[in-house]
Design a protein around this motif. Structure first.
Motif, PDB file in Angstrom:
ATOM      1  N   LEU A 108       0.991  -1.528  -0.082  1.00  0.00           N
ATOM      2  CA  LEU A 108       0.217   0.004   0.017  1.00  0.00           C
ATOM      3  C   LEU A 108       0.847   1.376   0.474  1.00  0.00           C
ATOM      4  O   LEU A 108       2.034   1.065   1.026  1.00  0.00           O
ATOM      5  N   THR A 109       0.643   2.511  -0.285  1.00  0.00           N
ATOM      6  CA  THR A 109       1.145   3.389  -0.523  1.00  0.00           C
ATOM      7  C   THR A 109      -0.158   4.091   0.330  1.00  0.00           C
ATOM      8  O   THR A 109      -1.197   4.503  -0.066  1.00  0.00           O
ATOM      9  N   LEU A 110       0.695   5.139   1.147  1.00  0.00           N
ATOM     10  CA  LEU A 110       0.005   5.808   2.268  1.00  0.00           C
ATOM     11  C   LEU A 110       0.538   7.408   2.072  1.00  0.00           C
ATOM     12  O   LEU A 110       1.389   7.321   1.761  1.00  0.00           O
ATOM     13  N   GLY A 125       0.841   9.081   4.335  1.00  0.00           N
ATOM     14  CA  GLY A 125       1.784   9.681   5.344  1.00  0.00           C
ATOM     15  C   GLY A 125       1.665  10.999   6.342  1.00  0.00           C
ATOM     16  O   GLY A 125       2.004  10.959   7.390  1.00  0.00           O
ATOM     17  N   SER A 126       0.566  11.924   5.206  1.00  0.00           N
ATOM     18  CA  SER A 126       0.722  13.309   6.142  1.00  0.00           C
ATOM     19  C   SER A 126      -0.416  13.504   7.149  1.00  0.00           C
ATOM     20  O   SER A 126      -0.344  14.196   7.938  1.00  0.00           O
ATOM     21  N   ARG A 127      -1.471  12.452   8.017  1.00  0.00           N
ATOM     22  CA  ARG A 127      -1.945  12.461   8.464  1.00  0.00           C
ATOM     23  C   ARG A 127      -1.873  11.221   9.239  1.00  0.00           C
ATOM     24  O   ARG A 127      -2.986  11.069   9.186  1.00  0.00           O
ATOM     25  N   PRO A 128      -1.308  10.530   9.894  1.00  0.00           N
ATOM     26  CA  PRO A 128      -1.134   9.445  10.391  1.00  0.00           C
ATOM     27  C   PRO A 128      -2.217   9.658  12.175  1.00  0.00           C
ATOM     28  O   PRO A 128      -1.545   8.201  12.097  1.00  0.00           O
ATOM     29  N   HIS A 129      -2.137  10.979  12.681  1.00  0.00           N
ATOM     30  CA  HIS A 129      -2.522  10.704  13.880  1.00  0.00           C
ATOM     31  C   HIS A 129      -3.886  10.804  13.557  1.00  0.00           C
ATOM     32  O   HIS A 129      -3.996   9.675  14.706  1.00  0.00           O
ATOM     33  N   ALA A 130      -5.359  11.325  13.113  1.00  0.00           N
ATOM     34  CA  ALA A 130      -6.283  10.878  13.794  1.00  0.00           C
ATOM     35  C   ALA A 130      -6.697   9.181  12.818  1.00  0.00           C
ATOM     36  O   ALA A 130      -7.545   8.691  14.232  1.00  0.00           O
ATOM     37  N   ALA A 143      -6.283   2.322  10.662  1.00  0.00           N
ATOM     38  CA  ALA A 143      -5.079   2.038   9.472  1.00  0.00           C
ATOM     39  C   ALA A 143      -4.715   0.666   9.529  1.00  0.00           C
ATOM     40  O   ALA A 143      -4.513  -0.069   8.906  1.00  0.00           O
ATOM     41  N   LEU A 144      -3.585   0.912  11.171  1.00  0.00           N
ATOM     42  CA  LEU A 144      -3.147  -0.027  11.142  1.00  0.00           C
ATOM     43  C   LEU A 144      -4.164  -1.778  11.124  1.00  0.00           C
ATOM     44  O   LEU A 144      -4.204  -2.429  10.892  1.00  0.00           O
ATOM     45  N   GLU A 145      -5.167  -1.603  11.525  1.00  0.00           N
ATOM     46  CA  GLU A 145      -6.341  -3.004  11.784  1.00  0.00           C
ATOM     47  C   GLU A 145      -6.581  -3.311  10.441  1.00  0.00           C
ATOM     48  O   GLU A 145      -6.824  -4.043  10.048  1.00  0.00           O
ATOM     49  N   LEU A 146      -6.754  -2.032   9.615  1.00  0.00           N
ATOM     50  CA  LEU A 146      -7.432  -2.066   8.214  1.00  0.00           C
ATOM     51  C   LEU A 146      -6.342  -3.038   6.981  1.00  0.00           C
ATOM     52  O   LEU A 146      -6.528  -4.224   6.300  1.00  0.00           O
ATOM     53  N   VAL A 147      -4.416  -3.083   7.981  1.00  0.00           N
ATOM     54  CA  VAL A 147      -3.300  -3.313   6.705  1.00  0.00           C
ATOM     55  C   VAL A 147      -3.362  -5.072   7.135  1.00  0.00           C
ATOM     56  O   VAL A 147      -3.135  -5.819   6.868  1.00  0.00           O
ATOM     57  N   ARG A 148      -4.086  -4.974   8.965  1.00  0.00           N
ATOM     58  CA  ARG A 148      -3.552  -6.240   9.090  1.00  0.00           C
ATOM     59  C   ARG A 148      -4.807  -7.484   8.557  1.00  0.00           C
ATOM     60  O   ARG A 148      -4.464  -8.445   8.248  1.00  0.00           O
ATOM     61  N   ALA A 207      -3.531   3.567  -1.308  1.00  0.00           N
ATOM     62  CA  ALA A 207      -3.991   2.372  -0.241  1.00  0.00           C
ATOM     63  C   ALA A 207      -6.343   2.482   0.032  1.00  0.00           C
ATOM     64  O   ALA A 207      -6.490   3.555  -0.233  1.00  0.00           O
ATOM     65  N   PRO A 208      -6.441   2.046   0.404  1.00  0.00           N
ATOM     66  CA  PRO A 208      -8.410   1.722  -0.382  1.00  0.00           C
ATOM     67  C   PRO A 208      -9.126   2.345   1.615  1.00  0.00           C
ATOM     68  O   PRO A 208      -9.918   1.667   1.709  1.00  0.00           O
ATOM     69  N   TRP A 209      -9.054   3.365   1.283  1.00  0.00           N
ATOM     70  CA  TRP A 209      -9.918   4.199   2.010  1.00  0.00           C
ATOM     71  C   TRP A 209      -9.072   5.620   2.090  1.00  0.00           C
ATOM     72  O   TRP A 209      -8.380   6.050   1.540  1.00  0.00           O
ATOM     73  N   ARG A 210     -10.218   6.737   2.562  1.00  0.00           N
ATOM     74  CA  ARG A 210      -9.937   7.734   2.214  1.00  0.00           C
ATOM     75  C   ARG A 210     -10.021   8.643   3.830  1.00  0.00           C
ATOM     76  O   ARG A 210     -11.598   7.634   5.008  1.00  0.00           O
ATOM     77  N   GLU A 211      -9.182   9.396   4.328  1.00  0.00           N
ATOM     78  CA  GLU A 211      -9.384  10.136   5.296  1.00  0.00           C
ATOM     79  C   GLU A 211     -10.860  10.897   5.792  1.00  0.00           C
ATOM     80  O   GLU A 211     -11.135  11.750   4.716  1.00  0.00           O
ATOM     81  N   ALA A 212     -11.677  10.633   6.078  1.00  0.00           N
ATOM     82  CA  ALA A 212     -12.771  11.391   7.323  1.00  0.00           C
ATOM     83  C   ALA A 212     -12.780  12.181   8.137  1.00  0.00           C
ATOM     84  O   ALA A 212     -13.093  12.121   9.791  1.00  0.00           O
ATOM     85  N   VAL A 213     -11.404  13.826   8.510  1.00  0.00           N
ATOM     86  CA  VAL A 213     -11.330  14.289   9.163  1.00  0.00           C
ATOM     87  C   VAL A 213     -12.170  14.819  10.272  1.00  0.00           C
ATOM     88  O   VAL A 213     -12.368  14.508  11.513  1.00  0.00           O
ATOM     89  N   ALA A 214     -13.692  15.341   9.443  1.00  0.00           N
ATOM     90  CA  ALA A 214     -14.230  15.639  10.309  1.00  0.00           C
ATOM     91  C   ALA A 214     -15.769  14.454  11.158  1.00  0.00           C
ATOM     92  O   ALA A 214     -16.611  15.084  11.331  1.00  0.00           O
ATOM     93  N   THR A 215     -15.054  13.440  10.846  1.00  0.00           N
ATOM     94  CA  THR A 215     -16.365  12.446  11.626  1.00  0.00           C
ATOM     95  C   THR A 215     -15.218  12.175  12.229  1.00  0.00           C
ATOM     96  O   THR A 215     -14.492  12.042  12.793  1.00  0.00           O
TER      97      THR A 215
END
Length: 891
Positions: A306-308, A310-315, A320-325, A544-552
């Motif tokens: 996967l290519t991440l 990496g700019s927002r691994p905080h939230a 992400a770890l659960e999906l990678v596993r 990476a097969p997901w998108r970040e939804a920071v506002a939720t």
């Protein structure tokens, strides 16, 4: 107009009419000016008593070469931690070209300290974006922040450098607005209902044999005015379920809404809450339905990466770890250098990002640290033309070493491979390559001196041949587009298979969703991944097969590609490529061997027109078929063969021993096409199976009606290279029609448990060096037969065209001296076409010696009208097919 019930939800409303409240000052009460570099103190917020949204006054934020902001950070807006709040304001800009107006909000704790993680910022607008009238800006502060006690607000008009929109390089001209500003009015804070919305076990993933349900809780101190509806949509946007949701008071525990047993797939649940005619809020949840028959991916060793960003691994770290596993991913790319990397991050590192890297590696996945782009503060030290990654790294290392050395040392032992640049930038590398070569040389020295392990990867466009600097590169990461045809992809990989000690990866850029159908898009991605793996790629990276939804409150939302990657990872993630198998011209087939169970997996699809076919194969026992989404089925079985339905999307078949399959696919006839009326034509029967050297037995070849073949039976034994060849002699009948033929072959394998394998020798009958296309169509004058004859040989050709049909005289045309590379078109008309109905018309192209010919039979049925319907009594020709590179009417 808002209803009275909606107004009951308004916690605070700023209409800025403060004279009735005793404020006769030019600035609003409790709003403080923001003081910082770039915010000059002479710019002050003031009332405008002559201008407003619904009515004056409003407040005016002027700009004159700098930025301006005002903050409200008092105990004036109390909140309840279990409620969310919507903050809205009306704005109108004037003379804002470079500056932007913005609204932001944040929760404050009991000491009025900002809880920065809750900060939300509205969109930024200027004259071009806001237009000439008033525009509404909105932000929503979510519920669940236990420390929240108050709401803090900021209204701002910011110049480009205050927003980080400039590079601040040497002699750069930064354009400011010096005579403009923005009005703010009718600022309102609304309390939204308390909403809990998610899976009953807070899981994104459910097996398809488990009932699905979603827990919904809608509570409020005034629930009577609330209406809510739950809608569930599938991946194509089709609504599959609708439910009304009741609203309760603060003590209401909510309800579990049963969704039944929807099939395997991706789903989006939408909860819409309204009060009378106003929509208060909208919440979304995504969940996946997974086949329970799909094996669990084995962690570590998968070829899928996967290519991440990496700019927002905080939230999103935990999700992400659960999906990678769950996906069983084998490698992850994480940027170490980014344009927005701050100096503190370079010097001290990012604890959350570094811990993310460590955890990924502990899960067994390989970590690739990517130098994506120079950090902004480093790039600012170079002239504008030298800020490109390769140009900067081609400079003497003393000028940038400190920025690279610190991450190298800090992450040494946790990052397995260091990559110069991202794969998406490989196509835009410098033209002459000199800067690129120097950059690779410089970084190679630094990595090998400071990092352990010291492995270097470089992105490379697949259309560009390997370069001389490959000796410095440990891994070549090929940039591939998912819409590249599989045959072209195999050819493109071939030059990189002889790179010596360099490994080969592939990074796939997926086709844009706007230019591809939902299913075709993921099918193209899966095909490219399979072919890249079979062509020698040790790793295949995708987004990476997901998108970040920071506002939720759920930071990551998986997309449908997660199901596809899960299927690939579970079935072939750690399997060993065994190469392509040739079963039929329209079927792509690739064989894998399971590295743990020693079973076999066959990946199949077809690109043929019509998009579906069936292939019957000797697969033995324990056969299961899986589609691209992981749904399983059992292929139909008859006479020891399993008949697999194949479509344009890859399908996977798991089975046991692949020996019979390899022998079946390895039978071929070498020597070119046949011509009619020839005797004793020699062709070579070849049996090849690279892993089955030592197999022996007998082969029987059955002739077709009118043909002669010899010998019909003979012994065979595969040599040390897994190959056997025998010469056969064929007699071709004068009347054989042109096209493809299959001679039945039976392979009898000797040894314990003697096996009988049915195969076929594919052959073609045509005129060697002559391409013939036959078209049949209708015109008013009758049944038209058109022949297009092209000379592909090296000498002039003398030919005769003959048409034989019932109730019509034989029609003959002479073609004298057709030059090499030239094409001639012959058109014949058969009148009284109704008499041809149900009959066969033969078209023959004969050589001048009359010995060999190309025959084509046309069976005439009813003729189609212009709209495709058929008219009684009007014959038509059968549909065309493609034979030997030409279009021919189907016999």
């Amino acid at each position: 107009m808002s209803s009275s019930r909606i107004l009951q939800r308004v916690v605070k409303h700023f209409d800025f009419d403060e004279e009735p409240l005793g404020n006769f000052e030019p600035t609003p009460m409790n709003w403080e000016p923001f003081a910082a570099s770039g915010y000059p103190p002479f710019l002050r917020v003031r009332f405008d008593k002559h201008f407003g949204h619904d009515a004056p006054p409003s407040i005016w934020l002027p700009v004159s070469g700098g930025s301006i902001a005002t903050r409200y950070a008092t105990r004036g807006i109390p909140v309840h931690p279990e409620s969310s709040y919507r903050i809205s304001a009306w704005v109108r800009t004037r003379n804002l070209v470079h500056a932007r107006a913005q609204l932001s909000a944040v929760y404050l704790d009991r000491a009025l300290r900002a809880l920065e993680a809750t900060s939300r910022v509205s969109r930024a607008v200027n004259d071009a974006e806001a237009g000439s009238g008033w525009t509404r800006l909105d932000v929503v502060l979510p519920s669940g922040e236990r420390e929240a006690r108050w709401v803090g607000l900021t209204l701002a008009v910011t110049q480009p450098e205050a927003r980080g929109a400039v590079d601040s390089g040497a002699r750069e001209i930064i354009r400011h607005d010096v005579n403009g500003g923005c009005w703010f009015d009718d600022l309102r804070i609304e309390r939204l209902p308390q909403i809990a919305f998610g899976a009953t076990d807070d899981s994104l993933i459910r097996l398809s044999d488990e009932p699905a349900s979603i827990h919904v809780r809608l509570a409020d101190v005034h629930p009577a005015d609330l209406q809510a509806r739950l809608d569930v949509f599938d991946a194509r946007g089709t609504r599959v379920l609708t439910r009304r949701i009741r609203a309760g008071d603060a003590r209401d525990p909510g309800e579990d809404v049963a969704l039944g047993n929807p099939p395997v797939g991706w789903y989006r649940a939408v909860l819409t809450v309204r009060s009378e005619n106003d929509e208060l809020s909208r919440h979304e949840r995504v969940f996946l339905r997974v086949s329970p028959d799909l094996p669990e991916p084995q962690h570590g060793g998968s070829f899928i990466g996967l290519t991440l960003d990496g700019s927002r691994p905080h939230a999103s770290k935990r999700a992400a770890l659960e999906l990678v596993r769950w996906l069983g991913i084998g490698a992850v790319k994480i940027p170490v250098w980014r344009s927005n990397s701050g100096d503190d991050e370079i010097v001290y590192g990012d604890d959350v990002a570094d811990d993310f890297i460590s955890t990924i590696r502990e899960q067994g996945a390989q970590v690739v640290g990517v130098l994506e782009a120079p950090p902004a503060s480093l790039a600012a030290r170079f002239p504008r033309g030298a800020r490109d990654l390769h140009a900067l790294l081609a400079e003497p290392p003393d000028r940038w070493r400190a920025y690279l050395a610190l991450p190298l040392v800090r992450l040494s032992g946790r990052v397995d491979v260091w990559q110069i640049g991202e794969a998406s930038s490989a196509d835009v590398a410098d033209e002459d390559g000199e800067l690129r070569r120097q950059a690779i040389d410089n970084v190679s020295r630094e990595v090998r001196r400071l990092a352990r392990p010291a492995t270097l990867s470089v992105p490379w466009p697949i259309r560009r041949l390997p370069a001389t600097e490959s000796a410095l590169i440990d891994v070549v990461d090929l940039s591939v587009e998912s819409r590249l045809a599989t045959r072209a992809l195999v050819d493109a990989f071939r030059p990189f298979s002889d790179l010596g000690r360099s490994a080969v990866w592939a990074s796939i850029a997926e086709a844009s969703p706007r230019h591809a159908d939902h299913a075709d898009r993921y099918a193209a991605l899966a095909k490219t991944m399979i072919v890249a793996r079979q062509s020698g790629s040790q790793r295949v990276f995708v987004a990476a097969p997901w998108r970040e939804a920071v506002a939720t409150d759920r930071p990551l939302v998986p997309d449908e590609a997660a199901l596809v990657l899960r299927t690939l990872s579970a079935l072939i993630g750690r399997a060993i490529p065994q190469g392509p198998l040739d079963f039929a011209g329209d079927v792509e087939a690739y064989l894998f061997r399971d590295s743990t169970s020693h079973g076999s997996i066959l990946a199949l699809w077809t690109d043929a027109i019509g998009g579906a076919t069936e292939l019957c194969l000797p697969l033995g026992d324990s056969v299961r078929q899986f589609d691209l989404w992981g749904r399983s089925s059992s292929p139909a079985e008859s006479d020891g063969l399993h008949c697999v339905r194949i479509g344009t999307a890859p399908t996977f078949v798991t089975f046991g021993d692949a020996r019979r399959l390899r022998l079946l696919a390895g039978v071929s006839l070498v020597g070119g096409p046949f011509e009619t009326a020839t005797s004793g034509v020699k062709r070579t029967l070849v049996v090849s199976s690279p892993t089955d050297a030592g197999v022996r037995g007998r082969i029987r070849v059955a002739p077709l009606p009118g043909w002669q073949v010899g010998p019909r039976e003979f012994p065979f034994a595969l040599d040390s290279n897994g190959r056997f060849a025998a010469e056969l002699s064929f007699d071709v009948p004068r009347s054989a029609t042109g096209g493809h033929y299959e001679f039945p072959v039976r392979i009898i394998v000797e040894g314990s448990g003697s096996e009988r394998i049915s195969a076929a020798l594919r052959a073609e009958v045509r005129l060697v060096g002559i391409d013939v296309s036959v078209f049949a169509l209708w015109r008013d004058e009758g049944f038209i037969i058109q022949q297009r004859i092209a000379n592909r040989g090296s000498a002039p050709a003398d030919l005769t065209s003959v048409i034989i049909s019932p109730h019509h005289p034989r029609q003959m045309r002479q073609i004298a001296g057709l030059e090499p590379g030239r094409t001639t078109v012959i058109e014949d008309v058969l009148p009284d076409a109704a008499a041809l109905r149900g009959k066969i018309v033969r078209v023959s192209i004969r050589r001048a010696d009359g010995l060999s010919a190309y025959h084509h039979d046309i069976r005439v049925d009813e003729a189609p009208l212009d709209d495709g319907r058929s008219a009684e009594g009007r014959p038509r020709a059968a549909e065309e097919e493609r034979v030997g590179g030409q279009h021919l009417a189907r016999p």
